[in-house]
Design an enzyme around this catalytic site. Structure first.
Site, PDB file in Angstrom:
ATOM      1  N   SER A   1       5.904   6.156  -9.219  1.00 38.50           N
ATOM      2  CA  SER A   1       4.762   6.708  -9.691  1.00 38.50           C
ATOM      3  C   SER A   1       4.301   5.551 -10.829  1.00 38.50           C
ATOM      4  O   SER A   1       4.989   5.153 -11.769  1.00 38.50           O
ATOM      5  CB  SER A   1       4.733   7.981 -10.303  1.00 38.50           C
ATOM      6  N   GLY A   2       2.868   5.195 -10.713  1.00 36.58           N
ATOM      7  CA  GLY A   2       2.619   4.515 -12.068  1.00 36.58           C
ATOM      8  C   GLY A   2       2.875   3.020 -11.888  1.00 36.58           C
ATOM      9  O   GLY A   2       2.051   2.131 -12.427  1.00 36.58           O
TER      10      GLY A   2
ATOM     11  N   GLY B   1       9.766   8.511  -8.281  1.00 26.20           N
ATOM     12  CA  GLY B   1      10.278   7.383  -9.071  1.00 26.20           C
ATOM     13  C   GLY B   1       9.425   6.053  -8.864  1.00 26.20           C
ATOM     14  O   GLY B   1       9.779   5.342 -10.089  1.00 26.20           O
TER      15      GLY B   1
ATOM     16  N   HIS C   1      -0.235  11.039 -14.453  1.00 28.28           N
ATOM     17  CA  HIS C   1       0.618  11.918 -14.325  1.00 28.28           C
ATOM     18  C   HIS C   1       1.951  11.668 -14.745  1.00 28.28           C
ATOM     19  O   HIS C   1       2.846  12.665 -14.658  1.00 28.28           O
ATOM     20  CB  HIS C   1       0.766  12.407 -12.719  1.00 28.28           C
TER      21      HIS C   1
ATOM     22  N   ASP D   1      -6.170   9.201 -11.923  1.00 30.07           N
ATOM     23  CA  ASP D   1      -4.755   9.096 -12.391  1.00 30.07           C
ATOM     24  C   ASP D   1      -4.603   7.808 -12.943  1.00 30.07           C
ATOM     25  O   ASP D   1      -3.645   7.046 -12.413  1.00 30.07           O
ATOM     26  CB  ASP D   1      -4.026   9.294 -11.116  1.00 30.07           C
TER      27      ASP D   1
END
Length: 271
Positions: free
Chosen positions: A221-222, A219, A82, A128
């Protein structure tokens, strides 16, 4: 600290780097992190600079951070699908600690290809995960080194204490990202417990952590969710989604790395 909800080194000579990596292996920072598992604040605490050497910052070409990621070997980074990384307009920054600093010896890498899981679903946020192949190998050293990947058959115990890191929001009342890399400890919770909050949205490709007084936020994410066994840190989760206001009493949801280990190995092997 905060998650980006789907709705966050001095390079050594190559010979020295190779010796370091072969002797240390993955998941062993040369600069030791300082983790207190009693942290109970939304934004965790400043990490020790260089202590999470696999943490990367995904940025626009003008230097704006928008997501995190984890270095898994000198050529590949794993992040969340995402985050929508675009090789033509985004870069991977390794060895970063203070986003506001202009003096850190970071490595800025372009990406030759981004491989998103074929079953990624933008509506359910299932699967994801995206792999990024760096255009040139990372220079491994004191402040840049890979994390170990969870084995496909890894079984984790409920309440296992983990750590997530990133530059996401540090307050529920401000959208400003953190300047310095943040860390926060979180307990894993069972799938059944997580489904009490999120219902059937929770799949076998996800795992949940938090809900005990700490959180991540927009902020992050990932970025990584890791746990320590002995002196080795292993990547078990990728920051995926959660409550829009970073509620510290609501568990956050991570991509379950073990579920994708075989796919990761296949993509990396293909080059």
């Amino acid at each position: 600290m905060a998650f980006l909800w789907a709705l966050t080194c001095l390079a050594l000579a190559s010979t020295v780097s190779a010796l370091l990596c072969s002797s240390i292996g993955c998941g062993v920072p040369l600069i030791s992190p300082s983790v207190q598992y009693s942290e109970r604040i939304i934004n965790g605490q400043n990490a020790v600079s260089g202590s999470w050497p696999w943490q990367v910052s995904l940025q626009t070409r003008t230097g704006s951070h928008f997501c995190g990621g984890s270095l898994i070997n000198e050529n590949w980074v794993v992040t969340a699908a995402h985050c929508e990384f675009n090789p033509s307009s985004h870069v991977v920054v390794l060895g970063e600690y203070n986003l506001a600093s202009q003096t850190e010896a970071v490595q800025v890498k372009t990406v030759s290809k981004a491989v998103t899981h074929p079953n990624w679903n933008t509506y359910t946020l299932n699967n994801d995960i995206t792999l990024l192949k760096l255009s040139s190998p990372a220079q491994l050293g004191t402040r840049v080194s890979p994390v170990c990947l969870a084995a496909a058959n890894l079984v984790l115990s409920d309440s296992q204490q983990c750590v997530t890191t990133g530059w996401g929001r540090t307050s529920t009342i401000s959208n400003a990202p953190a300047s310095r890399l943040q860390q926060v400890s979180l307990p894993l919770i069972s799938q059944s417990q997580c489904q009490q909050y999120w219902g059937t949205r929770i799949t076998s490709a996800m795992l949940c952590a938090g809900g005990a007084g700490a959180s991540s936020c927009q902020g992050d994410s990932g970025g990584p969710l890791v746990y320590q066994s002995g002196n080795v840190w292993t990547l078990i989760g990728i920051v995926s989604w959660g409550s829009s206001n970073c509620n510290v009493r609501t568990p956050a949801v991570y991509t379950r790395v073990s579920h994708f280990r075989n796919w990761i190995d296949q993509i990396v092997a293909q080059g």
